[in-house]
Write a protein that holds these residues in place. Structure first.
Motif, short mmCIF file in Angstrom:
data_model
loop_
_atom_site.label_atom_id
_atom_site.label_comp_id
_atom_site.label_asym_id
_atom_site.label_seq_id
_atom_site.Cartn_x
_atom_site.Cartn_y
_atom_site.Cartn_z
N GLU A 1 0.76 -1.05 -0.13
CA GLU A 1 -0.04 -0.25 -0.19
C GLU A 1 0.92 1.11 -0.04
O GLU A 1 0.57 2.28 -0.66
N SER A 2 1.93 1.09 0.90
CA SER A 2 2.80 2.56 1.03
C SER A 2 3.48 2.68 -0.52
O SER A 2 3.57 3.70 -0.96
N THR A 3 4.09 1.58 -1.26
CA THR A 3 4.56 1.73 -2.66
C THR A 3 3.45 2.26 -3.47
O THR A 3 4.00 3.29 -4.16
N LYS A 4 2.48 1.80 -3.16
CA LYS A 4 1.43 2.21 -4.47
C LYS A 4 1.09 3.65 -4.05
O LYS A 4 0.83 4.72 -5.17
N ASP A 5 0.74 4.23 -2.78
CA ASP A 5 0.38 5.34 -2.46
C ASP A 5 1.72 6.43 -2.69
O ASP A 5 1.44 7.50 -3.15
N ASP A 6 2.69 5.94 -2.05
CA ASP A 6 3.83 7.04 -2.08
C ASP A 6 4.61 7.00 -3.47
O ASP A 6 4.94 8.27 -3.84
N LYS A 7 5.00 6.10 -4.27
CA LYS A 7 5.42 6.00 -5.14
C LYS A 7 4.71 6.23 -6.52
O LYS A 7 5.04 6.76 -7.47
N LEU A 8 3.44 5.67 -6.39
CA LEU A 8 2.50 5.76 -7.41
C LEU A 8 3.17 4.92 -8.74
O LEU A 8 3.06 5.88 -9.72
N ASP B 1 8.39 13.72 -12.32
CA ASP B 1 8.21 13.27 -11.27
C ASP B 1 7.60 11.92 -11.25
O ASP B 1 7.14 11.04 -10.35
N GLU B 2 7.54 11.21 -12.37
CA GLU B 2 7.00 10.03 -13.16
C GLU B 2 5.53 9.85 -12.55
O GLU B 2 5.02 8.80 -12.57
N VAL B 3 4.75 10.89 -12.32
CA VAL B 3 3.22 11.00 -12.25
C VAL B 3 3.09 12.03 -13.51
O VAL B 3 2.92 13.31 -13.24
N PRO B 4 2.66 11.52 -14.70
CA PRO B 4 2.36 12.27 -15.91
C PRO B 4 1.07 13.09 -15.80
O PRO B 4 0.18 12.69 -15.13
#
Length: 358
Positions: free
Chosen positions: A33-40, A77-80
């Protein structure tokens, strides 16, 4: 008795093992969950699907039936971001971004233009810029009654992250051929028999003939000491490098006069003026005058560099001597004129240009 002790020990081991297994399972879930939410860490296609299924996109108003979408990571930021281009008599683009706090998509930037006949925003590809930030190549095309206008723009995020701006612009003519190689950050403009190859490196575009920095989207002068020393009304307009002639006029208000100067149309105000470049191409220089008590010494103290004043005779008149100095400071190119060449010389005029080498 021994059997009873062994049973209790067995039960304890089973319970502890279960607790350890549950703890390990919980750790794995929390980590996921942390990986999904923080790094997206979604793929580009997953981001695109998520954006297109968002409430924001479903409700966004696109003022044209002719539209398309692209995923562009302007912020690196890898969030396009979702880029929506649309064409027609109303044409332009809308950019949506993912809000990590609200976990929702929302509108970030909207730019709309109008054309009497037809206008297009044409997507040409993506370059990878400094700090992994995407730079989108688009052409803005307008069909007019007597002529067509097409300009290539390198869209980038402003250095403060608050806006999307045109980092540089290039006029394309009717016989211009544009070729883009996104793998090498290279584009070529060929007009007739003449061709020029441009390469994006870090924060500048280089060709065989020139190197030009990308616009920052920030105020022209940001140094508070220099702003205080110059104390000029021009800096109250919020004009920045990258503004076109109409935008600069809108920020400055109605000019005192608008007339031709040295072959170009210029807007004149009380103590500054600027001139039209080619259509849709940003104003490259601003001319300021009427400074009060700004000396060569005071300038040197603020910019922390020596200023060397040279001179020449204007219009072949030995009595009309121009005292000038050129210097660079914080990515701005200054052309200054003084009333004489001594240490206490006073500044009479100043030309501001983007730092570039030809």
């Amino acid at each position: 008795m021994n059997k009873r002790i062994i049973s209790l020990l067995f039960l304890s081991c089973v319970l502890f093992a279960c607790e350890d297994q549950q703890a390990n399972t919980a750790d794995v879930l929390d980590h996921n969950e942390s990986t999904k939410d923080d790094k997206l860490s979604y793929t580009m296609e997953e981001w695109k699907q998520q954006a297109l299924e968002s409430t924001w996109y479903q409700n966004v108003t696109i003022p044209s039936e002719e539209s398309y979408v692209e995923m562009i990571d302007f912020e690196g930021d890898e969030v396009p971001e979702l880029f929506i281009g649309y064409n027609g008599t109303n044409y332009g683009y809308i950019i949506g971004q993912y809000n990590n706090e609200s976990k929702a998509w929302e509108q970030w930037i909207s730019q709309q233009y109008e054309a009497t006949i037809h206008g297009d925003i044409r997507f040409k590809g993506i370059f990878k810029g400094k700090d992994k930030k995407d730079i989108a190549l688009i052409t803005k095309f307008t069909a007019g009654a007597s002529d067509n206008l097409e300009v290539l723009h390198l869209l980038k995020v402003a250095d403060d992250g608050n806006d999307i701006i045109s980092g540089q612009s290039y006029r394309l003519y009717t016989d211009s051929d544009l070729k883009v190689d996104t793998s090498k950050n290279v584009f070529t403009i060929q007009t007739g028999d003449f061709s020029e190859h441009f390469t994006l490196r870090d924060h500048a575009v280089t060709s065989e003939y020139r190197t030009t920095n990308l616009y920052s989207g920030l105020p022209i002068i940001q140094n508070p000491k220099l702003l205080k020393l110059l104390n000029h009304d021009f800096f109250k307009t919020n004009i920045i490098f990258g503004d076109t002639y109409p935008v600069a006029k809108e920020k400055s208000g109605l000019p005192k006069t608008e007339d031709y100067y040295e072959g170009g149309l210029c807007s004149f105000y009380n103590d500054y003026f600027f001139c039209l470049a080619e259509d849709e191409i940003p104003v490259s220089h601003y001319y300021l005058s009427n400074f009060k008590n700004v000396t060569k010494e005071s300038l040197e103290e603020v910019i922390n560099q020596a200023i060397h004043i040279s001179s020449y005779e204007r219009y072949e008149n030995p009595d009309d001597i121009v005292y000038y100095a050129n210097f660079e400071f914080e990515n701005v190119y200054f052309q200054a004129e003084f009333n004489h060449d001594q240490s206490n010389a006073e500044l009479t005029s100043l030309t501001l240009g983007i730092n570039a080498s030809e």
